[in-house]
Design an enzyme around this catalytic site. Structure first.
Site: not given
Length: 389
Positions: A17, A37, A97-98, A105, A170
């Protein structure tokens, strides 16, 4: 043509997405830096939709991440996080898009990022929105198709709910967030103010169904009823659907039934003179039509119908489609090259501006491929050393 040439996008999104939205911005000329990452990168690098791999990664990753740069950073590492914040300070757009709460956090939610870049356009895609009892559910395409009612629109009434064969939720969410980003960038150009742009996958797929949902809302909340024969749309009368011929399939859209009966020399159809019957008796009409169309080949039927300006089309798979001049004339295929020199063929950006196709020929980046280049260009390493001292 680079309409967004001066726009810097910092993209934390993964899968489809968010990356699909960033792809469109990149096609329009924006510089998109994909934060990944170290070691594994975007999970989409290993999201295989077939057994085809390109440079050890999924084809879908290469299709949706062309024209981007990859910056590997461990957001749990203070030094890497500081580097990313320095990039954000120079950005026009930050997007992710987390699930709700993840960026908070990390310390990169909208309010935190505004402290770094007050005029930022901050865009986020969630699965089910940031509030309500569903906000923490996984935003996965098939699950959203199922929850949203979409799967009850395809196939015949006696068949199971049927999902679409593409990641429609998406892609629609990506389309909507890209539209919101572009509108916010225009506002920023006029007023100097940034914005928070939010889209949920559920809202996107509900909007995608606005036609049938509007009927449902205003029809006493009566559920759409799929047809029993050659169903293609719950609210459209016969002959709308796909039909088997004696050698293939053809598609028929809206048309006058008596006219169709005459053209096809189908006597039983001539009884359906009343246009109200074309919906009320759609299954009866379609059953007659379906049986009649199996008597001749597709090309013969299409010749008759097309000459009478009846809306119809052959039903093609990809092999049939790519052989057609109508397809070739669009030049939809584009070949991009990775930094390793590998050529990848995919679809191009469908948008033209002043007759010019948007996009470029750079393939998807290797993980962390542009760290040194980005650090040098934006002075990240030198600034970080100053911070550490």
């Amino acid at each position: 043509m680079k309409l967004l040439e001066d726009i810097l996008v910092i993209d934390f999104s993964q899968f489809l997405s968010g990356p699909s939205a960033a792809l469109r911005l990149a096609d329009m000329g924006a510089q998109v830096i994909k934060i990944e990452r170290p070691g594994s990168g975007d999970i989409c690098r290993e999201l295989y939709v077939s057994d085809v791999m390109i440079e050890g990664e999924s084809t879908i990753f290469h299709a949706i991440n062309r024209n981007k740069q990859s910056y590997a950073a461990d957001l749990k590492n203070p030094n890497d996080l500081e580097k990313v914040k320095q990039l954000i300070a120079k950005a026009d757009v930050v997007m992710h898009n987390f699930r709700p709460g993840v960026m908070e956090r990390i310390g990169l939610d909208y309010e935190a990022v505004k402290q770094i870049k007050p005029d930022v356009v901050y865009a986020e895609i969630s699965g089910y929105g940031v509030e309500g009892p569903w906000k923490d559910l996984p935003g996965q395409d098939l699950l959203l198709q199922s929850v949203s009612g979409l799967t009850w629109l395809s196939n015949n009434i006696d068949e199971s709910p049927t999902p679409m064969g593409v990641a429609v939720v998406d892609i629609m969410a990506g389309t909507h967030i890209a539209q919101g980003i572009l509108a916010a960038l225009y506002q920023k150009a006029v007023t100097g103010e940034g914005a928070l742009v939010q889209v949920s996958m559920l809202e996107s797929i509900l909007d995608f169904q606005f036609e049938v949902l509007t009927c449902y809302y205003n029809d006493g909340r009566q559920l759409p009823v799929r047809g029993a024969v050659n169903s293609a749309h719950a609210y459209i009368a016969a002959p709308y659907g796909i039909y088997k011929t004696n050698d293939d399939y053809i598609a028929l859209a809206m048309t006058n039934i008596p006219t169709l009966a005459t053209l096809l020399e189908c006597e039983p159809l001539k009884d359906f003179i009343n246009s109200n019957d074309w919906f009320a008796k759609r299954d009866e009409i379609k059953l007659i039509l379906a049986g009649h169309l199996t008597t001749r080949p597709s090309a013969e039927w299409l010749s008759i119908l097309e000459n009478a300006d009846i809306w119809c089309a052959p039903v093609m798979d990809y092999d049939g489609l790519v052989k057609q001049e109508g397809y070739r004339s669009l030049e939809m295929e584009v070949t991009v090259k990775t930094s390793n020199g590998l050529s990848v063929t995919t679809t191009r950006c469908p948008i033209k501006v002043d007759g010019e196709i948007l996009g470029a020929g750079k393939g998807a980046p290797l993980l962390g491929e542009h760290n040194k280049e980005i650090d040098y260009r934006f002075g990240i390493t030198e600034q970080l050393q100053t911070v550490i001292k």
